[in-house]
Design an enzyme around this catalytic site. Structure first.
Site, PDB file in Angstrom:
ATOM      1  CG  ASN A 147      -2.227  -0.703   0.953  1.00  0.00           C
ATOM      2  OD1 ASN A 147      -2.782  -0.563  -0.135  1.00  0.00           O
ATOM      3  ND2 ASN A 147      -2.739  -1.441   1.926  1.00  0.00           N
ATOM      4  CE1 TYR A 253      -9.238   1.826   3.527  1.00  0.00           C
ATOM      5  CE2 TYR A 253     -10.202  -0.106   2.475  1.00  0.00           C
ATOM      6  CZ  TYR A 253      -9.267   0.460   3.319  1.00  0.00           C
ATOM      7  OH  TYR A 253      -8.364  -0.347   3.964  1.00  0.00           O
TER       8      TYR A 253
HETATM    9  P1  NAD Z   1       4.114  -5.669   7.991  1.00  0.00           P
HETATM   10  O1  NAD Z   1       4.320  -4.473   8.811  1.00  0.00           O
HETATM   11  O2  NAD Z   1       4.117  -6.990   8.633  1.00  0.00           O
HETATM   12  O3  NAD Z   1       5.205  -5.657   6.823  1.00  0.00           O
HETATM   13  C1  NAD Z   1       5.522  -6.792   6.078  1.00  0.00           C
HETATM   14  C2  NAD Z   1       7.025  -6.988   6.065  1.00  0.00           C
HETATM   15  O4  NAD Z   1       7.647  -6.004   5.245  1.00  0.00           O
HETATM   16  C3  NAD Z   1       7.692  -6.855   7.447  1.00  0.00           C
HETATM   17  O5  NAD Z   1       8.189  -8.116   7.839  1.00  0.00           O
HETATM   18  C4  NAD Z   1       8.777  -5.824   7.220  1.00  0.00           C
HETATM   19  O6  NAD Z   1       9.980  -6.126   7.895  1.00  0.00           O
HETATM   20  C5  NAD Z   1       8.967  -5.900   5.711  1.00  0.00           C
HETATM   21  N1  NAD Z   1       9.669  -4.788   5.082  1.00  0.00           N
HETATM   22  C6  NAD Z   1       9.687  -3.477   5.422  1.00  0.00           C
HETATM   23  N2  NAD Z   1      10.449  -2.791   4.544  1.00  0.00           N
HETATM   24  C7  NAD Z   1      10.905  -3.675   3.620  1.00  0.00           C
HETATM   25  C8  NAD Z   1      11.711  -3.577   2.465  1.00  0.00           C
HETATM   26  N3  NAD Z   1      12.234  -2.414   2.080  1.00  0.00           N
HETATM   27  N4  NAD Z   1      11.969  -4.699   1.760  1.00  0.00           N
HETATM   28  C9  NAD Z   1      11.469  -5.884   2.136  1.00  0.00           C
HETATM   29  N5  NAD Z   1      10.688  -6.042   3.215  1.00  0.00           N
HETATM   30  C10 NAD Z   1      10.411  -4.955   3.955  1.00  0.00           C
HETATM   31  O7  NAD Z   1       2.844  -5.386   7.132  1.00  0.00           O
HETATM   32  P2  NAD Z   1       1.461  -6.120   6.904  1.00  0.00           P
HETATM   33  O8  NAD Z   1       0.478  -5.520   7.792  1.00  0.00           O
HETATM   34  O9  NAD Z   1       1.606  -7.568   6.900  1.00  0.00           O
HETATM   35  O10 NAD Z   1       1.175  -5.611   5.439  1.00  0.00           O
HETATM   36  C11 NAD Z   1       2.121  -5.715   4.408  1.00  0.00           C
HETATM   37  C12 NAD Z   1       1.820  -4.798   3.266  1.00  0.00           C
HETATM   38  O11 NAD Z   1       0.691  -5.256   2.548  1.00  0.00           O
HETATM   39  C13 NAD Z   1       1.480  -3.368   3.668  1.00  0.00           C
HETATM   40  O12 NAD Z   1       1.952  -2.482   2.684  1.00  0.00           O
HETATM   41  C14 NAD Z   1      -0.014  -3.382   3.706  1.00  0.00           C
HETATM   42  O13 NAD Z   1      -0.553  -2.109   3.562  1.00  0.00           O
HETATM   43  C15 NAD Z   1      -0.291  -4.247   2.529  1.00  0.00           C
HETATM   44  N6  NAD Z   1      -1.603  -4.882   2.449  1.00  0.00           N
HETATM   45  C16 NAD Z   1      -2.315  -4.616   1.358  1.00  0.00           C
HETATM   46  C17 NAD Z   1      -3.525  -5.191   1.161  1.00  0.00           C
HETATM   47  C18 NAD Z   1      -4.281  -4.797  -0.053  1.00  0.00           C
HETATM   48  O14 NAD Z   1      -5.482  -4.866  -0.080  1.00  0.00           O
HETATM   49  N7  NAD Z   1      -3.606  -4.313  -1.098  1.00  0.00           N
HETATM   50  C19 NAD Z   1      -4.035  -6.094   2.097  1.00  0.00           C
HETATM   51  C20 NAD Z   1      -3.266  -6.372   3.222  1.00  0.00           C
HETATM   52  C21 NAD Z   1      -2.034  -5.768   3.385  1.00  0.00           C
HETATM   53  C1  G6P Z   2      -7.936  -3.996   3.807  1.00  0.00           C
HETATM   54  C2  G6P Z   2      -7.308  -3.176   2.730  1.00  0.00           C
HETATM   55  C3  G6P Z   2      -5.840  -3.257   2.789  1.00  0.00           C
HETATM   56  C4  G6P Z   2      -5.373  -2.828   4.139  1.00  0.00           C
HETATM   57  C5  G6P Z   2      -5.999  -3.700   5.204  1.00  0.00           C
HETATM   58  C6  G6P Z   2      -5.685  -3.167   6.580  1.00  0.00           C
HETATM   59  O1  G6P Z   2      -9.221  -3.551   3.878  1.00  0.00           O
HETATM   60  O2  G6P Z   2      -7.735  -3.579   1.460  1.00  0.00           O
HETATM   61  O3  G6P Z   2      -5.306  -2.468   1.761  1.00  0.00           O
HETATM   62  O4  G6P Z   2      -3.976  -2.928   4.213  1.00  0.00           O
HETATM   63  O5  G6P Z   2      -7.365  -3.776   5.074  1.00  0.00           O
HETATM   64  O6  G6P Z   2      -5.896  -4.148   7.534  1.00  0.00           O
HETATM   65  P1  G6P Z   2      -5.237  -4.079   8.960  1.00  0.00           P
HETATM   66  O7  G6P Z   2      -5.643  -5.317   9.654  1.00  0.00           O
HETATM   67  O8  G6P Z   2      -3.751  -3.967   8.709  1.00  0.00           O
HETATM   68  O9  G6P Z   2      -5.760  -2.836   9.576  1.00  0.00           O
HETATM   69 MN    MN Z   3      -6.517  -2.695  -0.109  1.00  0.00          MN
END
Ligand code: NAD
Ligand code: G6P
Ligand code: MN
Length: 433
Positions: A147, A253
């Protein structure tokens, strides 16, 4: 077989991805799995790697799992790369939330000031990954979850030759919610067509058994208890008759925009009480990793359902398999507009229902949006484009131009002070503004 790379593998969502891979073992053959993280995530990645190996073994799959902090070693010769890192980790998310609230603004991971800050930390890293891929695996597909997913995808589409698709679980949650509203068990039994920008989409059509069921679904979800909302957004009832009058279903959202004050007050209350979403997630994550550590555990635990991003693996794995197998099914992805949404540039990223082919997504066009809604989408696209430009250039005036048009961001002294604090706090990861 295929070489699959996961960047940000220490994410607590990763077991979902592994479950999706295991489910598709017969149609999506993996030769080797590479987990990539940074020093800060080394321990989390090790726990995830352990759980992954147990899950694979339990399902009789003999796939080597490599862990590395060296991205280039992982990317060399890759076929698919899933990007799911969080630049600055959870502490950066929490600071975005807290700084925004301090200056009377909504504090959110992908919206408003928080979305801007997240983009400025993330886009430089995402572009560095894309540049490496151009050298090390020029034919690979990059699936971006990182994100703010729409902006990150657009930055890569515009500034690199890598084949990329952006994903979000919101359309999947909407599909599941609609299925339950319609009393249908299989989400593939009906067609949902969405269009808009990431975290800013609208369901335009729902077709089932030859009929447009949108009005019926609108009636059902307007009665309250909206089943389309992910765990990270507090449940709210849309104003009476709003959706019926719109003739569309705005994704959850959109509440940040259509019900800003209600959302702000709710957030403020939570921040003063149980904590911001980032703080809650930090605790949830701690609990999840306690569970993942257990050497007896060899499957995705139920507790992961407390996260807002649940079901994202359904989208990721299905998308990879659809590309690999040239499935030509409809999925909802972030891709180049190319006329799908009238009134937006061809070369910008939009989140639209698309046919997924071996050559990538082919976006389905939608009937034009009503002018007022289109104007709002265009405004948000301008915000996104200026934000991408600021994230690359580090130009403070560009940052100001982006923020001052965002409906969730304050102007004047509040904005100057908030921006100063965001820049100061994020010095290590943002360009030098
Ligand atoms: P998180 O905080 O656990 O991060 C995931 C990993 O990324 C961590 O282990 C961290 O050490 C690592 N990291 C940080 N910088 C890095 C880099 N430069 N290179 C490689 N790894 C790195 O996060 P999360 O809550 O598990 O979410 C991960 C990502 O996915 C976030 O960007 C979140 O917003 C996104 N996400 C998106 C969706 C979506 O709908 N698109 C859904 C869920 C999560
Ligand atoms: C989902 C979105 C993701 C977002 C996540 C946050 O609705 O599509 O883009 O990263 O929710 O969930 P969290 O558990 O990290 O608040
Ligand atoms: Mn999303």
């Amino acid at each position: 077989g295929l070489k699959l790379v996961v960047i940000g593998a220490g994410s607590s969502y990763t077991p979902e991805l592994m479950e999706g891979i295991i489910k598709r073992q017969n149609e999506f053959p993996i030769r080797e799995l590479w987990l990539v993280d940074i020093e800060d995530g080394r321990e989390k990645m090790a726990i995830i790697a352990g759980l992954t190996r147990r899950m694979l073994e339990k399902n009789g799959l003999d796939i080597p799992v490599y862990e590395t902090l060296d991205r280039t070693e992982a990317l060399l010769g890759a076929d698919f790369v899933c990007s799911q890192f969080r630049a600055g980790c959870l502490d950066a998310r929490i600071s975005d939330e807290r700084i925004s609230l301090k200056y009377d603004m909504i504090g959110q991971e992908t919206n408003g000031l928080g979305g801007f800050a997240n983009a400025c930390r993330t886009i430089p890293i995402a572009l560095a990954i894309a540049k490496e891929m151009e050298q090390l695996c020029p034919d690979a597909w990059l699936l971006n979850f990182t994100n703010p997913s729409g902006m990150v995808t657009e930055a890569i589409l515009k500034h690199s030759t890598v084949k990329t698709v952006g994903l979000c679980n919101v359309p999947v949650i909407m599909q599941k919610g609609i299925a339950s509203a319609l009393g249908v068990s299989d989400i593939n039994e009906f067609i949902m067509q969405v269009a808009g920008l990431n975290h800013f989409i609208f369901a335009r059509h729902i077709y089932h058994e030859g009929k447009d069921k949108l009005p019926q679904v609108i009636e059902l979800i307007s009665e309250g208890n909206d089943p389309l909302v992910p765990k990270n957004i507090p449940p709210f009832k849309w104003p009476d008759r709003l959706l019926a009058n719109m003739g569309m279903i705005p994704c959850p959202y959109l509440r940040y925009y259509y019900m800003s004050d209600d959302m702000y007050r709710q957030e403020l209350g939570e921040a003063q009480g149980e904590g911001t979403r980032g703080e809650i997630v930090k605790e949830l994550e701690r609990e999840l990793f306690e569970i993942y550590r257990n050497p007896e555990l060899a499957e995705k635990p139920k507790a992961l359902e407390g996260r807002g991003g649940q079901y994202y693996s359904d989208a990721a794995c299905e998308l990879m398999s659809a590309i690999y197998n040239d499935k030509r099914i409809i999925m909802h992805v972030n891709t180049r507009n190319d006329g799908a949404i009238a009134g937006l540039p061809d070369d910008c990223a939009v989140e639209v229902s698309s046919m997924i082919t071996r050559s990538g997504p082919i976006p389905l066009n939608v009937e034009p949006f009503p002018e007022d809604v289109l104007r709002l989408i265009q405004l948000m696209k301008s915000f996104e484009q200026l934000t991408i430009e600021a994230a690359i250039s580090g130009n403070r005036y560009t940052a100001w131009r982006a923020l001052v048009i965002n409906p969730l961001v304050k102007s004047g002294q509040l904005l100057e002070n908030a921006l100063d604090e965001v820049i100061e706090h994020n010095k290590a990861l943002m360009p030098a503004f």
